[in-house]
Design an enzyme around this catalytic site. Sequence first.
Site, PDB file in Angstrom:
ATOM      1  N   CYS A  11       0.863  -1.182   0.000  1.00 38.88           N
ATOM      2  CA  CYS A  11       0.000   0.000   0.000  1.00 38.88           C
ATOM      3  C   CYS A  11       0.899   1.232   0.000  1.00 38.88           C
ATOM      4  O   CYS A  11       2.077   1.137  -0.390  1.00 38.88           O
ATOM      5  CB  CYS A  11      -0.982  -0.032   1.168  1.00 38.88           C
ATOM      6  N   ASN A  14       2.273   1.457   4.377  1.00 43.24           N
ATOM      7  CA  ASN A  14       2.589   0.189   5.063  1.00 43.24           C
ATOM      8  C   ASN A  14       2.301   0.261   6.566  1.00 43.24           C
ATOM      9  O   ASN A  14       2.983  -0.378   7.369  1.00 43.24           O
ATOM     10  CB  ASN A  14       4.042  -0.240   4.797  1.00 43.24           C
ATOM     11  N   CYS A  16      -1.396   0.631   7.414  1.00 43.58           N
ATOM     12  CA  CYS A  16      -2.826   0.296   7.549  1.00 43.58           C
ATOM     13  C   CYS A  16      -3.221  -0.902   6.684  1.00 43.58           C
ATOM     14  O   CYS A  16      -3.428  -2.005   7.190  1.00 43.58           O
ATOM     15  CB  CYS A  16      -3.710   1.500   7.192  1.00 43.58           C
ATOM     16  N   ARG A  17      -3.346  -0.681   5.379  1.00 48.12           N
ATOM     17  CA  ARG A  17      -3.966  -1.704   4.531  1.00 48.12           C
ATOM     18  C   ARG A  17      -3.084  -2.914   4.286  1.00 48.12           C
ATOM     19  O   ARG A  17      -3.544  -4.057   4.433  1.00 48.12           O
ATOM     20  CB  ARG A  17      -4.400  -1.082   3.199  1.00 48.12           C
ATOM     21  N   SER A  18      -1.823  -2.703   3.898  1.00 48.14           N
ATOM     22  CA  SER A  18      -1.004  -3.883   3.577  1.00 48.14           C
ATOM     23  C   SER A  18      -0.611  -4.694   4.812  1.00 48.14           C
ATOM     24  O   SER A  18      -0.581  -5.929   4.736  1.00 48.14           O
ATOM     25  CB  SER A  18       0.214  -3.523   2.714  1.00 48.14           C
ATOM     26  N   ASP A 121      -8.543   3.784   1.968  1.00 50.98           N
ATOM     27  CA  ASP A 121      -7.463   3.952   2.938  1.00 50.98           C
ATOM     28  C   ASP A 121      -8.001   4.472   4.271  1.00 50.98           C
ATOM     29  O   ASP A 121      -8.389   5.642   4.371  1.00 50.98           O
ATOM     30  CB  ASP A 121      -6.432   4.922   2.367  1.00 50.98           C
TER      31      ASP A 121
HETATM   32  P1  4NP Z   1      -1.746   2.797   4.173  1.00 55.65           P
HETATM   33  O1  4NP Z   1      -2.288   4.201   4.732  1.00 55.65           O
HETATM   34  O2  4NP Z   1      -1.232   3.079   2.775  1.00 55.65           O
HETATM   35  O3  4NP Z   1      -2.948   1.919   4.157  1.00 55.65           O
HETATM   36  O4  4NP Z   1      -0.682   2.366   5.136  1.00 55.65           O
HETATM   37  C1  4NP Z   1      -1.488   5.348   4.792  1.00 55.65           C
HETATM   38  C2  4NP Z   1      -0.824   5.640   5.955  1.00 55.65           C
HETATM   39  C3  4NP Z   1      -0.045   6.776   6.035  1.00 55.65           C
HETATM   40  C4  4NP Z   1       0.051   7.628   4.950  1.00 55.65           C
HETATM   41  C5  4NP Z   1      -0.611   7.331   3.778  1.00 55.65           C
HETATM   42  C6  4NP Z   1      -1.383   6.188   3.705  1.00 55.65           C
HETATM   43  N1  4NP Z   1       0.819   8.825   5.037  1.00 55.65           N
HETATM   44  O5  4NP Z   1       0.857   9.567   4.053  1.00 55.65           O
HETATM   45  O6  4NP Z   1       1.429   9.068   6.077  1.00 55.65           O
END
Ligand code: 4NP
Length: 148
Positions: A11, A14, A16-18, A121
């Site tokens: 994702c 890294n 939340c989703r992955s 997300d």
């Molecule tokens: P993820 O969510 O891609 O599901 O881990 C996010 C977590 C943090 C950020 C973006 C997406 N960020 O920009 O900090």
Amino acid sequence: MHAPRSILFVCLGNICRSPAAEGAMRAHAARAGLDLALDSAGTGRWHVGEPPHPPMVAAARARGYDLSPLRARQVARADFSRFDLILAMDAQNLADLRRLAPAGSAARIEAFLPGGATVPDPYYTEDFEGALDRVEEGVAHWLAQLAA
Ligand code: 4NP
């Protein structure tokens, strides 16, 4: 192609989703008796070294998925030869992975959800349950592929 034995979930952050996909697949693959090498990574580097986002850890724990040992890392060039299958949580992650893949790399790069749908997300939506619902759909889809 031989059946994938190693899968990397990707994702953006890294956190939340992955990690949720990795944790859910780890639990369901173990129940199915499948021996898979699993990992996750982000296309971005903001959270490298951090544990997954605490509300996601809590929501995943309630469904039986332990994300607490995981630490964020960024996708690396070597991932494209180390993993059989690299699964992207949204269309932007998929496009980024295809751009980053070294020419001739062996890894198959696919959308995690059937039809290329996006796992929304929860870092932004705060809908951790909805994201986990989509994660479980994707895990069920890939487990069925692996068992076929
Ligand atoms: P993820 O969510 O891609 O599901 O881990 C996010 C977590 C943090 C950020 C973006 C997406 N960020 O920009 O900090």
